[in-house]
Design a protein around this motif. Structure first.
Motif, PDB file in Angstrom:
ATOM      1  N   ARG A   1       0.818  -1.183   0.000  1.00  0.00           N
ATOM      2  CA  ARG A   1       0.000   0.000   0.000  1.00  0.00           C
ATOM      3  C   ARG A   1       0.870   1.258   0.000  1.00  0.00           C
ATOM      4  O   ARG A   1       1.918   1.265   0.637  1.00  0.00           O
ATOM      5  N   PRO A   2       0.484   2.318  -0.731  1.00  0.00           N
ATOM      6  CA  PRO A   2      -0.764   2.395  -1.485  1.00  0.00           C
ATOM      7  C   PRO A   2      -0.585   2.044  -2.966  1.00  0.00           C
ATOM      8  O   PRO A   2       0.441   2.379  -3.565  1.00  0.00           O
ATOM      9  N   ASP A   3      -1.538   1.343  -3.506  1.00  0.00           N
ATOM     10  CA  ASP A   3      -1.734   1.190  -4.955  1.00  0.00           C
ATOM     11  C   ASP A   3      -0.751   0.279  -5.673  1.00  0.00           C
ATOM     12  O   ASP A   3      -0.760   0.227  -6.899  1.00  0.00           O
ATOM     13  N   ARG A   4       0.101  -0.440  -4.964  1.00  0.00           N
ATOM     14  CA  ARG A   4       1.001  -1.358  -5.661  1.00  0.00           C
ATOM     15  C   ARG A   4       0.581  -2.798  -5.365  1.00  0.00           C
ATOM     16  O   ARG A   4       0.357  -3.171  -4.218  1.00  0.00           O
ATOM     17  N   PHE A   5       0.487  -3.612  -6.412  1.00  0.00           N
ATOM     18  CA  PHE A   5       0.143  -5.001  -6.214  1.00  0.00           C
ATOM     19  C   PHE A   5       0.612  -5.840  -7.397  1.00  0.00           C
ATOM     20  O   PHE A   5       0.909  -5.327  -8.477  1.00  0.00           O
ATOM     21  N   ARG A   6       0.676  -7.138  -7.172  1.00  0.00           N
ATOM     22  CA  ARG A   6       0.942  -8.122  -8.213  1.00  0.00           C
ATOM     23  C   ARG A   6      -0.063  -9.253  -8.023  1.00  0.00           C
ATOM     24  O   ARG A   6      -0.096  -9.904  -6.981  1.00  0.00           O
ATOM     25  N   TRP A   7      -0.890  -9.455  -9.032  1.00  0.00           N
ATOM     26  CA  TRP A   7      -1.928 -10.493  -9.008  1.00  0.00           C
ATOM     27  C   TRP A   7      -1.577 -11.454 -10.139  1.00  0.00           C
ATOM     28  O   TRP A   7      -1.753 -11.131 -11.309  1.00  0.00           O
ATOM     29  N   ALA A   8      -1.075 -12.631  -9.798  1.00  0.00           N
ATOM     30  CA  ALA A   8      -0.517 -13.537 -10.806  1.00  0.00           C
ATOM     31  C   ALA A   8      -1.269 -14.863 -10.804  1.00  0.00           C
ATOM     32  O   ALA A   8      -1.215 -15.619  -9.828  1.00  0.00           O
ATOM     33  N   TYR A   9      -1.969 -15.137 -11.911  1.00  0.00           N
ATOM     34  CA  TYR A   9      -2.583 -16.448 -12.101  1.00  0.00           C
ATOM     35  C   TYR A   9      -1.507 -17.427 -12.560  1.00  0.00           C
ATOM     36  O   TYR A   9      -0.732 -17.128 -13.477  1.00  0.00           O
ATOM     37  N   GLN A  10      -1.489 -18.595 -11.938  1.00  0.00           N
ATOM     38  CA  GLN A  10      -0.499 -19.607 -12.274  1.00  0.00           C
ATOM     39  C   GLN A  10      -1.116 -20.876 -12.848  1.00  0.00           C
ATOM     40  O   GLN A  10      -0.454 -21.616 -13.574  1.00  0.00           O
ATOM     41  N   ASP A  11      -2.369 -21.151 -12.505  1.00  0.00           N
ATOM     42  CA  ASP A  11      -3.035 -22.365 -12.968  1.00  0.00           C
ATOM     43  C   ASP A  11      -4.523 -22.068 -13.154  1.00  0.00           C
ATOM     44  O   ASP A  11      -5.128 -21.396 -12.296  1.00  0.00           O
ATOM     45  N   PRO A  12      -5.152 -22.480 -14.262  1.00  0.00           N
ATOM     46  CA  PRO A  12      -4.641 -23.330 -15.355  1.00  0.00           C
ATOM     47  C   PRO A  12      -3.963 -22.546 -16.471  1.00  0.00           C
ATOM     48  O   PRO A  12      -3.536 -23.125 -17.463  1.00  0.00           O
ATOM     49  N   TYR A  13      -3.904 -21.229 -16.353  1.00  0.00           N
ATOM     50  CA  TYR A  13      -3.257 -20.387 -17.355  1.00  0.00           C
ATOM     51  C   TYR A  13      -2.397 -19.369 -16.619  1.00  0.00           C
ATOM     52  O   TYR A  13      -2.562 -19.136 -15.425  1.00  0.00           O
ATOM     53  N   GLU A  14      -1.487 -18.753 -17.327  1.00  0.00           N
ATOM     54  CA  GLU A  14      -0.582 -17.784 -16.709  1.00  0.00           C
ATOM     55  C   GLU A  14      -0.923 -16.378 -17.186  1.00  0.00           C
ATOM     56  O   GLU A  14      -0.819 -16.060 -18.373  1.00  0.00           O
ATOM     57  N   GLN A  15      -1.330 -15.566 -16.247  1.00  0.00           N
ATOM     58  CA  GLN A  15      -1.591 -14.157 -16.497  1.00  0.00           C
ATOM     59  C   GLN A  15      -1.061 -13.364 -15.309  1.00  0.00           C
ATOM     60  O   GLN A  15      -1.169 -13.820 -14.166  1.00  0.00           O
TER      61      GLN A  15
END
Length: 214
Positions: A64-78
Motif C-alpha cells: 500500500r498504497p496502490d502497488r500489487f501483483r496479481w498472478a494467475y499460475q493455474d490453469p493459465y498464466e496471467q
C-alpha cells in the motif's frame, strides 16, 4: 443453575449479537495496520445456478498504497501488476501486455480495493454486511457504471481479508479465497515491475488518444 447465574447467562446471550464484529470497522483496521501482504488465492467462477464454470489459482502481493501483483499460475498464466501509477496486464498465452493509467475505473477493481486509501470511497459505496461463516462482511458497490461487476462482498477473518465475492450483471459470482496470508513482510520493489520479452506485443492505452502498439 442458581437464578443469578441464569440471569448473567441470559444477559450474555442478549449481548452477543451486539458484540459481533463490524465489517467496515474491520476493513478500516486492516488498512491501518497493514502496509504489505502476500497470499495465495483460489478463484472459482460460479453461474446463476450455482455451477462452477472455471477454477484458477495464483499468488497475490500487495504494497500500500496502490502497488500489487496479481498472478494467475493455474490453469493459465496471467500477470496483473500495478506500480502505483501504471497498470499492466500480461497474458502469457497471447503474448500481449496491455498498459493503462490507474484511472477511476481501474480503482474499482478487486485488487486495488485492498490497497485502500482516499480513492476507495470515491470508487465504492461501502456498507457493513453482517457476519457469516465466522467472518465479518463488507458490501462494496462501484460508483462508476462501466465496471464488470455490480457488487463486491469482502469477508474478513481477524481483520484480514479472507474471501472476496464479485457479482456481475449476469448473476454470475467470482469467489476468491485467500490462504497463507502473511502480514507486513519485506517485499522487493521489483515485484511491482514487469519484465516484458521482446517478442511480446505491447498495447499502450495511456493518454487522451488511447496510446498505441509496440
Amino acid at each position: 443453575m442458581p437464578v443469578r447465574r441464569l440471569l448473567v447467562f441470559g444477559l450474555l446471550l442478549l449481548a452477543a449479537p451486539f458484540a459481533q464484529a463490524n465489517g467496515v470497522d474491520d476493513l478500516e483496521a486492516f488498512y491501518d495496520r497493514v502496509d504489505t501482504l502476500t497470499a495465495d488465492f483460489e478463484q472459482r467462477q460460479i453461474d446463476d445456478r450455482g455451477n462452477v464454470m472455471q477454477r484458477a489459482s495464483g499468488i497475490f502481493v500487495l504494497s500500500r498504497p496502490d502497488r500489487f501483483r496479481w498472478a494467475y499460475q493455474d490453469p493459465y498464466e496471467q500477470i496483473i501488476v500495478s506500480d502505483g501509477n501504471v497498470f499492466r496486464f500480461y497474458d502469457v498465452d497471447l503474448a500481449q501486455v496491455t498498459v493503462r493509467d490507474i484511472d477511476a475505473t481501474l480503482r474499482a477493481t478487486p485488487a486495488l480495493l485492498l490497497t485502500g486509501g482516499a480513492a476507495l470511497e470515491d470508487a465504492f459505496n461501502i456498507s457493513a454486511a453482517g457476519n457469516r461463516d465466522g467472518m465479518s462482511w463488507v458490501r462494496l458497490t462501484p460508483r462508476a457504471d462501466d465496471t464488470d461487476f455490480e457488487e463486491v462482498r469482502l469477508g474478513l477473518d481477524d481483520q484480514v481479508p479472507a474471501v472476496m465475492e464479485l457479482q456481475d450483471s449476469l448473476g454470475q459470482t467470482t469467489r476468491i479465497r485467500f490462504s497463507n496470508v502473511e502480514i507486513n513482510p519485506a517485499i522487493d520493489d521489483d515485484r511491482f515491475t514487469l519484465d516484458i520479452p521482446d517478442d511480446v506485443e505491447v498495447v499502450d492505452g495511456r493518454g487522451m488518444n488511447g496510446g498505441g502498439r509496440r
